[in-house]
Design a protein around this motif. Structure first.
Motif, PDB file in Angstrom:
ATOM      1  N   VAL A   1     -43.066  -4.546  -9.795  1.00 25.37           N
ATOM      2  CA  VAL A   1     -44.172  -4.698 -10.886  1.00 25.37           C
ATOM      3  C   VAL A   1     -44.819  -6.147 -10.723  1.00 25.37           C
ATOM      4  O   VAL A   1     -44.438  -6.728  -9.656  1.00 25.37           O
ATOM      5  N   TYR A   2     -45.896  -6.426 -11.382  1.00 20.94           N
ATOM      6  CA  TYR A   2     -46.585  -7.517 -11.365  1.00 20.94           C
ATOM      7  C   TYR A   2     -47.280  -7.714 -10.198  1.00 20.94           C
ATOM      8  O   TYR A   2     -47.327  -8.839  -9.360  1.00 20.94           O
ATOM      9  N   ARG A   3     -47.687  -6.337  -9.324  1.00 29.55           N
ATOM     10  CA  ARG A   3     -48.387  -6.401  -8.027  1.00 29.55           C
ATOM     11  C   ARG A   3     -49.537  -5.260  -8.440  1.00 29.55           C
ATOM     12  O   ARG A   3     -49.286  -4.312  -9.033  1.00 29.55           O
TER      13      ARG A   3
ATOM     14  N   GLU B   1     -52.061 -15.174 -21.043  1.00 28.56           N
ATOM     15  CA  GLU B   1     -52.238 -14.042 -21.314  1.00 28.56           C
ATOM     16  C   GLU B   1     -51.163 -13.143 -20.381  1.00 28.56           C
ATOM     17  O   GLU B   1     -50.861 -13.492 -19.230  1.00 28.56           O
ATOM     18  N   CYS B   2     -51.022 -11.880 -20.872  1.00 30.00           N
ATOM     19  CA  CYS B   2     -49.962 -10.976 -20.157  1.00 30.00           C
ATOM     20  C   CYS B   2     -50.823 -10.092 -19.125  1.00 30.00           C
ATOM     21  O   CYS B   2     -51.999  -9.811 -19.513  1.00 30.00           O
ATOM     22  N   SER B   3     -50.356  -9.994 -18.089  1.00 32.03           N
ATOM     23  CA  SER B   3     -50.857  -9.363 -16.875  1.00 32.03           C
ATOM     24  C   SER B   3     -51.501  -7.865 -17.549  1.00 32.03           C
ATOM     25  O   SER B   3     -52.572  -7.658 -16.994  1.00 32.03           O
ATOM     26  N   GLY B   4     -50.800  -7.298 -18.372  1.00 35.74           N
ATOM     27  CA  GLY B   4     -51.299  -6.161 -18.875  1.00 35.74           C
ATOM     28  C   GLY B   4     -52.180  -5.963 -20.056  1.00 35.74           C
ATOM     29  O   GLY B   4     -52.798  -5.212 -20.396  1.00 35.74           O
TER      30      GLY B   4
ATOM     31  N   GLY C   1     -48.781 -14.574 -17.849  1.00 34.93           N
ATOM     32  CA  GLY C   1     -47.630 -14.709 -18.548  1.00 34.93           C
ATOM     33  C   GLY C   1     -46.238 -14.464 -17.656  1.00 34.93           C
ATOM     34  O   GLY C   1     -45.321 -15.179 -17.798  1.00 34.93           O
ATOM     35  N   ALA C   2     -46.410 -13.651 -16.699  1.00 30.59           N
ATOM     36  CA  ALA C   2     -45.058 -13.315 -15.770  1.00 30.59           C
ATOM     37  C   ALA C   2     -44.717 -14.341 -15.126  1.00 30.59           C
ATOM     38  O   ALA C   2     -43.577 -14.427 -14.774  1.00 30.59           O
ATOM     39  N   ASN C   3     -45.630 -15.321 -14.973  1.00 31.90           N
ATOM     40  CA  ASN C   3     -45.050 -16.507 -14.116  1.00 31.90           C
ATOM     41  C   ASN C   3     -44.712 -17.685 -15.044  1.00 31.90           C
ATOM     42  O   ASN C   3     -44.709 -18.727 -14.449  1.00 31.90           O
TER      43      ASN C   3
ATOM     44  N   ASP D   1     -46.102 -11.680 -28.415  1.00 31.85           N
ATOM     45  CA  ASP D   1     -44.862 -11.591 -27.755  1.00 31.85           C
ATOM     46  C   ASP D   1     -44.668 -10.764 -26.644  1.00 31.85           C
ATOM     47  O   ASP D   1     -45.348  -9.708 -26.797  1.00 31.85           O
ATOM     48  N   ARG D   2     -44.049 -10.907 -25.489  1.00 34.59           N
ATOM     49  CA  ARG D   2     -44.008 -10.256 -24.490  1.00 34.59           C
ATOM     50  C   ARG D   2     -42.698 -10.447 -23.885  1.00 34.59           C
ATOM     51  O   ARG D   2     -42.275 -11.602 -23.612  1.00 34.59           O
ATOM     52  N   ASN D   3     -41.794  -9.266 -23.956  1.00 36.18           N
ATOM     53  CA  ASN D   3     -40.265  -9.489 -23.452  1.00 36.18           C
ATOM     54  C   ASN D   3     -39.881  -8.370 -22.650  1.00 36.18           C
ATOM     55  O   ASN D   3     -40.184  -7.235 -23.038  1.00 36.18           O
TER      56      ASN D   3
HETATM   57 MO   LIG Z   1     -46.756 -10.294 -19.108  1.00 37.29          MO
END
Ligand SMILES: [Mo]
Ligand SMILES: Nc1nc2c(c(=O)[nH]1)N[C@H]1C(S)=C(S)[C@@H](COP(=O)(O)O)O[C@H]1N2
Length: 349
Positions: free
Chosen positions: A213-215, A82-85, A188-190, A34-36
Motif C-alpha cells: 500500500v501507499y504506492r 494530509e492522508c494519502s487517501g 501522513g503515512a510518512n 484521525d487516521r489509524n
Molecule cells: Mo494516511
C-alpha cells in the motif's frame, strides 16, 4: 459550536476534520483528522517509562529519555498533514479504502526536535540510506502487521521533525503521544505516531505498509512497481459554502485552502460557473513553508439558480493543479479540480 468529526470507522478510528474547522489556518487539535491502521494506545504512556531507541546503521545506538529529548535544540514548524487517501470518495472512478471527502487534512504548528539532530547524535555510518520508524500502537486484524515506514535519508536530514507538541499542547494521545515523526510536506503515512524505535537502514524498509500500500499503481500491476507516496500534490479545496447549501443572493464569501507540500502556492482562481470563467481569489492569514494557504473570494450573485463553484491552485513555480486527478488502484492523491467542485443553490428573493 464546533461541528463533530465525521467518523468513517471506530476500530481503527478514522475520522475527518469537519468542513467548518478547515476555515482557519490552524486546525484545532480536538477536530484534527484521525487516521489509524492499528489501535490507539488505551492510555498515555508514563513519560518515565518511555524511551526512543535509535539503532541500525549508527555508531552510537541511543536510548533517549523524554527529558533529554526536551533539552535538545527546539524545532518548530507549521505543517499541513494530509492522508494519502484524502479525496478518494470524490474520484470520478471509485477506489477501495476509507471514503474521505476533503477532510483528511489539517494544519498545525508542531514543536519538537529536528530528526537530523537525533541522527547526528547517533553518528550515522557510511551505509545509512533510509530511516525507518516504528510506533508502539498494537496492530489490529489477524495478520498483526506493525505499521513500519521508512523515508530516504535525504528527507530525514533535510526537513523531518520529531514532534512532542501540537499547536502549543503536548501531542494529544490520538496524534501520537509522546512523540511522532513528521516528514514535512509529505503525506501522513510518512509520519509515524507513538514513536519508539528509529532504525537506520541501508535500503528502504520492506513490509506490508511499504510494499503493498501507499504506492501509486494501476489495477493488475504489482504494487511494488509503483512509486511510494511521498510529497503532497498541489491542490485546492472549498471550505465555504458547504456542498449542497442553499443561500440567499448577495455578496457571498467563498473560503478555501490550497497546499502543495514542499512547494509554495502562487495563486488560486475561483470559478462560479462550472469552470467556464475564472477570477483570482485573495490570500488571507499566515504563510509558512509546508503549510496551507487560506484564501477567500467575494462572490456577488444576484440570480437564483444552481451554481457550481470550483477552485484551482497554481504553485509558486507556475504549475497548475490538474482538472482530473491521475487515477490509481488505491485512490491516492486526489487533487483534481473537477472532483472538488461544489454545487450550491441560490434561492429566489
Ligand atoms: Mo494516511
Ligand atoms: N504508529 C502509527 N503511525 C501512523 C499511523 C498508524 O496507523 N500508526 N497512520 C498514519 C497515517 S496513514 C496517517 S494519514 C497519519 C494520520 O495522523 P493523525 O491521525 O495524527 O491525523 O498518521 C500516520 N502515522
Amino acid at each position: 459550536m464546533t461541528k463533530p468529526m465525521r467518523v468513517m470507522s471506530e476500530k481503527p478510528l478514522n475520522a475527518e476534520t469537519p468542513l467548518e474547522s478547515m476555515r482557519s489556518w490552524i486546525t484545532a487539535n480536538r477536530v484534527f483528522f484521525d487516521r489509524n491502521q492499528g489501535a490507539i494506545p488505551p492510555e498515555a504512556i508514563a513519560l518515565d517509562q518511555w524511551r526512543l531507541t535509535v539503532e541500525g546503521e549508527v555508531r552510537r545506538p541511543l536510548g533517549l529519555d523524554f527529558a533529554t529529548l526536551c533539552r535538545m535544540p527546539r524545532a518548530e514548524a507549521a505543517n499541513t498533514l494530509e492522508c494519502s487517501g484524502n479525496g478518494r470518495s470524490l474520484l470520478a472512478q471509485k477506489a477501495p479504502g476509507n471514503p474521505w471527502t476533503i477532510g483528511g487534512v489539517g494544519n498545525a504548528v508542531w514543536g519538537g526536535v529536528w530528526l537530523r539532530d537525533v541522527l547526528n547524535r547517533a553518528e550515522l555510518t557510511e551505509k545509512a540510506r533510509h530511516v525507518a520508524f516504528e510506533g508502539f500502537d498494537e496492530p489490529l486484524g489477524s495478520a498483526r502487521i506493525k505499521f513500519v515506514r521508512s523515508i530516504p535519508l535525504e528527507k530525514a536530514l533535510a526537513s523531518t521533525i520529531l514532534a512532542y507538541e501540537m499547536n502549543g499542547e503536548p501531542l494529544p494521545l490520538k496524534h501520537g503521544f509522546p512523540l511522532r515523526a513528521l516528514a514535512l510536506g509529505w503525506t501522513g503515512a510518512n509520519c509515524v505516531k507513538w514513536l519508539k524505535t528509529i532504525t537506520v537502514l541501508e535500503a528502504p524498509f520492506e513490509g506490508f505498509f511499504m510494499d503493498k500500500v501507499y504506492r501509486v499503481f494501476q489495477k493488475g500491476q504489482d504494487p511494488r512497481s509503483g512509486e511510494v507516496v511521498t510529497r503532497l500534490r498541489l491542490k485546492s479545496i472549498i471550505t465555504q459554502p458547504a456542498p449542497g447549501e442553499t443561500l440567499a443572493p448577495g455578496v457571498l464569501t467563498v473560503l478555501g485552502a490550497a497546499y502543495a507540500g514542499e512547494d509554495g502556492i502562487g495563486a488560486v482562481d475561483v470559478s462560479t460557473d462550472g469552470g467556464r470563467t475564472w477570477q483570482p481569489a485573495e490570500f488571507i492569514g499566515p504563510q509558512a513553508p509546508f503549510a496551507w494557504r487560506q484564501w477567500q473570494y467575494l462572490w456577488s450573485v444576484a440570480d437564483p439558480g444552481d451554481y457550481t463553484l470550483m477552485a484551482r491552485a497554481t504553485d509558486d513555480q507556475g504549475r497548475r493543479q490538474p482538472d482530473q486527478a491521475v487515477w490509481n488502484a488505491l485512490g491516492y492523491g486526489n487533487n483534481g479540480v473537477q472532483e472538488h467542485a461544489v454545487a450550491v443553490h441560490i434561492a429566489g428573493a
